[in-house]
Design a protein around this motif. Structure first.
Motif, PDB file in Angstrom:
ATOM      1  N   ASN A 383     -27.224 -55.250  -8.861  1.00 21.22           N
ATOM      2  CA  ASN A 383     -26.066 -54.378  -8.729  1.00 21.22           C
ATOM      3  C   ASN A 383     -24.777 -55.159  -8.516  1.00 21.22           C
ATOM      4  N   ASP A 384     -24.851 -56.327  -7.901  1.00 24.50           N
ATOM      5  CA  ASP A 384     -23.689 -57.194  -7.717  1.00 24.50           C
ATOM      6  C   ASP A 384     -23.889 -58.485  -8.482  1.00 24.50           C
ATOM      7  N   SER A 385     -22.783 -59.185  -8.705  1.00 29.97           N
ATOM      8  CA  SER A 385     -22.878 -60.499  -9.348  1.00 29.97           C
ATOM      9  C   SER A 385     -22.771 -61.605  -8.291  1.00 29.97           C
ATOM     10  N   PHE A 386     -23.146 -62.805  -8.680  1.00 34.06           N
ATOM     11  CA  PHE A 386     -22.932 -63.987  -7.829  1.00 34.06           C
ATOM     12  C   PHE A 386     -21.539 -64.506  -8.143  1.00 34.06           C
ATOM     13  N   LEU A 387     -20.578 -64.142  -7.301  1.00 41.98           N
ATOM     14  CA  LEU A 387     -19.179 -64.448  -7.570  1.00 41.98           C
ATOM     15  C   LEU A 387     -18.909 -65.947  -7.514  1.00 41.98           C
ATOM     16  N   GLY A 388     -17.894 -66.348  -8.268  1.00 40.44           N
ATOM     17  CA  GLY A 388     -17.452 -67.737  -8.238  1.00 40.44           C
ATOM     18  C   GLY A 388     -18.310 -68.666  -9.070  1.00 40.44           C
ATOM     19  N   GLU A 389     -19.252 -68.113  -9.830  1.00 39.43           N
ATOM     20  CA  GLU A 389     -20.094 -68.953 -10.687  1.00 39.43           C
ATOM     21  C   GLU A 389     -19.812 -68.592 -12.137  1.00 39.43           C
ATOM     22  N   GLY A 390     -19.488 -69.609 -12.930  1.00 43.55           N
ATOM     23  CA  GLY A 390     -19.056 -69.393 -14.302  1.00 43.55           C
ATOM     24  C   GLY A 390     -20.121 -69.731 -15.317  1.00 43.55           C
ATOM     25  N   THR A 490     -19.051 -54.168 -11.244  1.00 37.04           N
ATOM     26  CA  THR A 490     -19.890 -54.159 -10.051  1.00 37.04           C
ATOM     27  C   THR A 490     -19.148 -53.455  -8.919  1.00 37.04           C
ATOM     28  N   ASP A 491     -19.805 -53.306  -7.799  1.00 38.97           N
ATOM     29  CA  ASP A 491     -19.197 -52.637  -6.642  1.00 38.97           C
ATOM     30  C   ASP A 491     -18.756 -53.698  -5.639  1.00 38.97           C
ATOM     31  N   GLN A 492     -17.852 -54.568  -6.089  1.00 34.26           N
ATOM     32  CA  GLN A 492     -17.417 -55.689  -5.256  1.00 34.26           C
ATOM     33  C   GLN A 492     -15.894 -55.738  -5.133  1.00 34.26           C
ATOM     34  N   GLY A 493     -15.289 -54.552  -4.986  1.00 34.97           N
ATOM     35  CA  GLY A 493     -13.847 -54.497  -4.837  1.00 34.97           C
ATOM     36  C   GLY A 493     -13.135 -54.974  -6.082  1.00 34.97           C
ATOM     37  N   GLU A 494     -12.076 -55.771  -5.900  1.00 37.36           N
ATOM     38  CA  GLU A 494     -11.323 -56.237  -7.064  1.00 37.36           C
ATOM     39  C   GLU A 494     -12.022 -57.395  -7.770  1.00 37.36           C
ATOM     40  N   ASN A 495     -13.048 -57.952  -7.156  1.00 37.49           N
ATOM     41  CA  ASN A 495     -13.797 -59.052  -7.762  1.00 37.49           C
ATOM     42  C   ASN A 495     -15.079 -58.518  -8.401  1.00 37.49           C
ATOM     43  N   LEU A 513     -17.144 -61.249 -21.356  1.00 41.57           N
ATOM     44  CA  LEU A 513     -17.409 -60.794 -19.993  1.00 41.57           C
ATOM     45  C   LEU A 513     -16.902 -59.378 -19.793  1.00 41.57           C
ATOM     46  N   VAL A 514     -17.333 -58.790 -18.685  1.00 36.69           N
ATOM     47  CA  VAL A 514     -16.810 -57.508 -18.217  1.00 36.69           C
ATOM     48  C   VAL A 514     -15.701 -57.823 -17.229  1.00 36.69           C
ATOM     49  N   GLY A 515     -14.482 -57.345 -17.509  1.00 33.93           N
ATOM     50  CA  GLY A 515     -13.309 -57.721 -16.731  1.00 33.93           C
ATOM     51  C   GLY A 515     -13.315 -57.152 -15.322  1.00 33.93           C
ATOM     52  N   SER A 516     -12.470 -57.735 -14.483  1.00 31.79           N
ATOM     53  CA  SER A 516     -12.406 -57.355 -13.074  1.00 31.79           C
ATOM     54  C   SER A 516     -11.148 -56.544 -12.785  1.00 31.79           C
ATOM     55  N   SER A 517     -11.170 -55.871 -11.636  1.00 36.88           N
ATOM     56  CA  SER A 517     -10.016 -55.085 -11.200  1.00 36.88           C
ATOM     57  C   SER A 517      -8.853 -55.974 -10.789  1.00 36.88           C
ATOM     58  N   LEU A 518      -9.146 -57.223 -10.416  1.00 35.05           N
ATOM     59  CA  LEU A 518      -8.098 -58.130  -9.948  1.00 35.05           C
ATOM     60  C   LEU A 518      -6.988 -58.270 -10.979  1.00 35.05           C
ATOM     61  N   HIS A 519      -7.371 -58.263 -12.260  1.00 39.94           N
ATOM     62  CA  HIS A 519      -6.387 -58.416 -13.342  1.00 39.94           C
ATOM     63  C   HIS A 519      -6.206 -57.111 -14.111  1.00 39.94           C
ATOM     64  N   ASN A 520      -6.495 -56.003 -13.449  1.00 40.71           N
ATOM     65  CA  ASN A 520      -6.372 -54.675 -14.075  1.00 40.71           C
ATOM     66  C   ASN A 520      -7.184 -54.551 -15.358  1.00 40.71           C
ATOM     67  N   LEU A 521      -8.341 -55.183 -15.362  1.00 37.01           N
ATOM     68  CA  LEU A 521      -9.235 -55.138 -16.521  1.00 37.01           C
ATOM     69  C   LEU A 521     -10.606 -54.574 -16.150  1.00 37.01           C
ATOM     70  N   GLN A 522     -10.666 -53.754 -15.112  1.00 35.97           N
ATOM     71  CA  GLN A 522     -11.950 -53.289 -14.607  1.00 35.97           C
ATOM     72  C   GLN A 522     -12.816 -52.689 -15.712  1.00 35.97           C
ATOM     73  N   GLY A 523     -13.997 -53.279 -15.891  1.00 39.49           N
ATOM     74  CA  GLY A 523     -14.973 -52.760 -16.824  1.00 39.49           C
ATOM     75  C   GLY A 523     -14.681 -53.007 -18.285  1.00 39.49           C
ATOM     76  N   GLN A 524     -13.545 -53.622 -18.599  1.00 42.36           N
ATOM     77  CA  GLN A 524     -13.187 -53.839 -19.998  1.00 42.36           C
ATOM     78  C   GLN A 524     -13.903 -55.073 -20.548  1.00 42.36           C
ATOM     79  N   LEU A 525     -14.257 -55.006 -21.815  1.00 43.80           N
ATOM     80  CA  LEU A 525     -14.911 -56.134 -22.476  1.00 43.80           C
ATOM     81  C   LEU A 525     -13.853 -57.094 -22.997  1.00 43.80           C
ATOM     82  N   PRO A 537     -13.139 -66.703  -8.887  1.00 42.79           N
ATOM     83  CA  PRO A 537     -13.747 -65.965  -7.776  1.00 42.79           C
ATOM     84  C   PRO A 537     -13.882 -64.469  -8.033  1.00 42.79           C
ATOM     85  N   ASN A 538     -13.239 -63.963  -9.086  1.00 43.12           N
ATOM     86  CA  ASN A 538     -13.252 -62.520  -9.328  1.00 43.12           C
ATOM     87  C   ASN A 538     -14.333 -62.088 -10.317  1.00 43.12           C
TER      88      ASN A 538
END
Length: 549
Positions: A383-390, A490-495, A513-525, A537-538
């Protein structure tokens, strides 16, 4: 003319035209009191439903369904009961095949109760009829749409009369049980497909009970699945538990429409035929056989009426949940399974009834259920990702995460290919369908990318993997695992971003990738400019596995 004079003339003209402006020293004062509007209506909510029973003795066709002719939703149930007696040549009296039943007392007739797993096999006292009569439940014709019917002319919602056609006999009209007396209340001869598109009937006179109007033939709802027992209903995926089909409580014999019947809608057939068997036709002498149809309709706020005590019968344990699901229009995703925060072992989970998108916790890890892949295989993702790993850390993280899983989870993990033929597609080459960066419209132009969907591979290895671009597109949309941008993240706030495995460049280390809320790309491919350089980190690595149960 000077600008000031032009302005004064304009103001004078406006004052003369509207009588609403007052010229005062080159300016004006304005009042607009009591600007009013009313939007109202008087609506009378009129419930109204009618059970239709079309029967023909000669062809043994029997169609049973429910029409909602009112303007508010209804919930419906029907129960069938049977009676049969036979008399050998030379005998004076008939003998019922079920002791204690009496032909002219329908309350003594035997309720049709099917096996828990097979509607075509009756059980209990009802089993006596298996030898002599075959009932056909539901309606299915290869290559044909739903059948047509004539809407009821009787729109008196206090009248308990059915719309009985052909040889069907309405109980209000006649309580005869002689096999010959007429008691029809509705046009038609009771044969299969009597009505069709374009037909109409003028009830002037009236010919049949009800209004003196002309009705056009209308179409029943298409059945979404064949009638089933409530135990079979419980085994459906939770997102399929409400719909246009019949569910029979095999403990009481009541058949329930598994959806609210909206105004103007008519159910599909509960019953399509009642045919006597060779055993009945070979009885030496004569026999009488009858079916009693009991229909009950309620408004959705009265489901307790359907839960009331039912004589010697006991409602199935799941009936209350079933009725609540119909009342609400859906059932909780975790129905029949532990809640999302309840940490359980794999043998405490029933994957086959999970709806796509269900959150659950298994052996210390929380997952999102993605899809039923058939053959007992189910695709799930952390349900969550391992953040900060590319992208450079992705393979290692997938392997170490899988190696640390509970042995019970590893034991049910299915093999996938040891390496994937991912193909490559650049971000600039993708055309988007509908909302920007939600679904691709031209993935077919990149066959290798489109074909990279994760499947069980017996020649591969049980392991964790990252989803492909094609996987995420396939799993996105109404009724699927990702219904919108927010639950694709994921359900990890803006990250809340995560990496896929599909490359977006031929050489280098960029992946989609699936974009993050940090850059206003939540859920976008997105495949533009991601995956290179230091891990962000996001976004992170999000392992998926296929489990078998």
């Amino acid at each position: 003319m000077t600008p000031e004079k032009k302005n004064q003339r304009r103001l004078r003209n406006l004052a003369l035209l509207s009588l609403l402006l007052l010229l005062v020293g080159g300016t004006f004062a304005f009042q607009a009191f009591n600007q009013r509007a009313i939007n109202d209506r008087i609506r009378e909510n009129i419930p109204g439903g009618r059970v239709h029973d079309y029967y023909n003795r000669d062809t043994e066709n029997k169609d049973v369904f429910v029409e909602n002719y009112g303007n508010v939703p209804l919930m419906a149930r029907i129960r069938l009961s049977e009676f049969m007696e036979k008399r050998s040549t030379g005998d004076t009296d008939f003998t019922p095949i079920v002791n204690g039943t009496i032909r002219d007392q329908v309350d003594t007739w035997t309720v049709m109760r099917p096996s828990e797993t097979n509607l075509n096999t009756r059980v209990g006292d009802s089993a006596a009829f298996n030898t002599y009569s075959n009932l056909t439940f539901g309606w299915s014709r290869s290559g044909q749409d739903a059948p047509w019917f004539m809407p009821t002319f009787n729109r008196d919602n206090q009248d308990l009369m059915t719309a009985a056609a052909g040889h069907a006999r309405d109980w209000v009209t006649s309580t005869a049980t002689d096999g010959v007396t007429d008691g029809a209340t509705h046009p038609g001869d009771g044969t299969d497909a009597y009505w069709s598109s374009g037909d109409s009937f003028d009830n002037s006179g009236p010919v049949w009970p009800g209004e003196e109007v002309t009705h056009d033939a209308a179409q029943n709802l298409q059945q979404e699945r064949a009638p089933m027992t409530i135990s079979q209903w419980a085994a459906l995926p939770n997102n399929l538990k409400v719909g246009n089909f019949w569910v029979i409580d095999h403990q009481t014999g009541w058949a329930y429409w598994a959806n609210q019947l909206q105004a103007g809608e008519t159910t599909s057939y509960l019953l399509d035929a009642a045919q006597m068997t060779a055993a009945a036709n070979n009885i030496p002498g004569e026999y009488y056989y009858g079916i009693h149809v009991d229909g009950q309709l309620i408004s959705p706020d009265r489901i307790n009426d359907f839960l009331a005590a039912d004589g010697s019968f006991t409602h199935h344990d799941d009936l209350s949940d079933f009725l609540t699901a119909v009342q609400n229009g859906s059932i909780d995703n975790n129905w029949g399974n532990p809640g999302p925060e309840e940490n359980v072992q794999p043998d405490q989970i029933n994957f086959s009834i999970m709806a796509p998108g269900t959150i659950f916790t298994m052996a210390g890890e929380q997952y999102r259920y993605l899809e039923n892949m058939s053959s007992g295989n189910h695709l799930i993702i952390r349900n969550d990702s391992f953040l900060g790993e590319g992208v450079f850390q992705q393979d290692n993280r997938l392997n170490t995460w899988y190696a640390a899983l509970d042995p019970a989870v590893q034991a049910m993990t299915q093999p996938v290919a040891d390496s994937f033929d991912t193909g490559v597609v650049a971000d600039a080459d993708i055309v988007w369908e509908g909302q920007n960066r939600w679904l691709t419209a031209n993935l077919h132009a990149f066959p290798e990318v489109e074909a990279d969907t994760t499947q069980v591979d017996p020649s591969g290895t049980p392991r964790a993997f990252a989803l492909s671009l094609a996987d995420v597109v396939r799993l996105s949309g109404p009724g699927r695992a990702f219904t919108d941008f927010s639950n694709r993240a994921t359900d990890q706030g803006e990250n809340d971003g995560w990496l896929l495995r599909t490359p977006s460049v031929v050489s280098g280390h960029r992946v989609w990738l699936v974009g993050s809320s940090l850059h206003n790309l939540q859920g976008q491919l997105s495949g533009a400019g991601y995956g290179t350089g230091p891990a962000a980190p996001n976004r992170g690595v999000r392992p998926a596995i296929i489990v078998h149960q």
